[in-house]
Write an enzyme that holds these catalytic residues in place. Structure first.
Site, short mmCIF file in Angstrom:
data_model
loop_
_atom_site.label_atom_id
_atom_site.label_comp_id
_atom_site.label_asym_id
_atom_site.label_seq_id
_atom_site.Cartn_x
_atom_site.Cartn_y
_atom_site.Cartn_z
CE LYS A 188 40.70 64.29 77.12
NZ LYS A 188 40.67 65.77 77.24
CE LYS A 231 44.77 63.26 77.81
NZ LYS A 231 44.47 64.70 77.93
#
Length: 324
Positions: free
Chosen positions: A189, A246
């Protein structure tokens, strides 16, 4: 060499297509807000809403009818705290969904503290307010994961980016004989500027009042793909069942590399800023929105994702029929 013969018609293109996108691969995010009486729209996210407990059930019922069977739940409690989080509101919504729909849906729950803290950061801060305390945060996340698993989720999805949280969560679940609960780790992330609409939906933006003004000390720097590899490898070794990149489109290179290096199922999150950029251009007549979404989803699969988390999952069956 005549390559255009294989492009000449929809039937031929269908036959030779190398990558295929299916609604079965998709997970629809859901936002449920404590105390909200009627659903609210979210800026930039056409067709996505902040639901209250009552409207959440209607939203899921509609989504099931549209072909979506997999969901990622974000609970937004009304009470904000600095520590000692109960997760009771989110757990109650999990129980409500499971009671209403049983096993007709696959339900994952995001595990983070950003929607619950007074300051909007993803963990417990130290006394000086300039650092997220790793061990204290991991303990809170493990407790929340257990609560959500006991309430009935199929999968817990820690998105906080603390070190060691996957191992702690897996241990907590194993100790409670919840051995079938999946862990989907937001393992790669990145500290991105594409999260804006989500932070409105989840009431999760850093709120000031501390010297820690952003999330750069715990999310991955966009220019550090080796960090993403090390984080994902660690989470794999600690017991994550599914790994994730992400955002999606700005990090296709990372997804492609990691999916080849670590042989686990890979999810990609088409984050709110990515999704909203397509929607906004489509609304201004600059793009065919459904076709652009399908193009993005195809890119994710081509780069190695087997799971796509997207705000457009509820429209995917229609879009795929129209645009392929």
């Amino acid at each position: 060499m005549n390559l255009r013969r294989l492009r000449q018609s929809p039937a031929v293109r269908d036959l030779v297509r190398e990558y295929r996108v299916s609604v079965d691969q998709m997970i629809q995010p859901l936002f449920v807000v404590e105390g909200l009486k009627a659903k609210e729209s979210i800026p930039g996210l056409t067709g996505t809403f902040r639901d209250g407990p009552e409207s959440l059930l209607k939203t899921v019922e509609s989504d099931l009818e549209s072909g979506v069977k997999k969901f990622l739940l974000f609970g937004v409690p009304s009470e904000k705290r600095a520590d000692s989080f109960s997760g009771g509101f989110t757990a109650s919504q999990i129980e409500s969904l499971r009671k209403r729909f049983g096993k007709d849906l696959f339900l994952a729950a995001d595990v983070c503290l950003c929607s619950s803290t007074t300051h909007g950061h993803c963990g417990v801060l130290n006394a000086e307010g300039d650092h997220v305390d790793n061990s204290g945060t991991v303990a809170e996340l493990a407790n929340l994961s257990l609560s959500y698993a006991q309430a009935g989720v199929d999968c817990v999805a820690p998105s906080d980016m603390m070190d060691g949280r996957i191992g702690a969560i897996r241990e907590k679940l194993e100790q409670s004989n919840l051995t079938q609960t999946l862990i989907m780790s937001y393992s790669a992330k990145f500290h991105s500027k594409y999260y804006g609409p989500f932070r409105v939906a989840a009431d999760s933006a850093p709120k000031g009042g501390t010297s820690l003004t952003d999330r750069s000390t715990y999310q991955i720097d966009p220019s550090a793909p080796k960090d993403a590899y090390m984080s994902s490898l660690r989470d794999f070794e600690e017991g994550a069942d599914i790994l994730m990149v992400k955002p999606g489109l700005p990090y296709l290179d990372v997804l492609s590399q990691l999916s080849k290096q670590i042989h686990k199922p890979w999810a990609v999150y088409e984050v709110s800023g990515e999704y909203a950029s397509i929607e906004l251009m489509a609304q201004n007549g600059l793009m065919n929105g459904p076709a652009a979404h399908v193009e993005a989803w195809t890119a994710f699969v081509r780069a190695g994702a087997s799971i796509i988390i997207t705000y457009g999952a509820r429209y995917a069956r229609n879009y795929l029929e129209r645009c392929l």
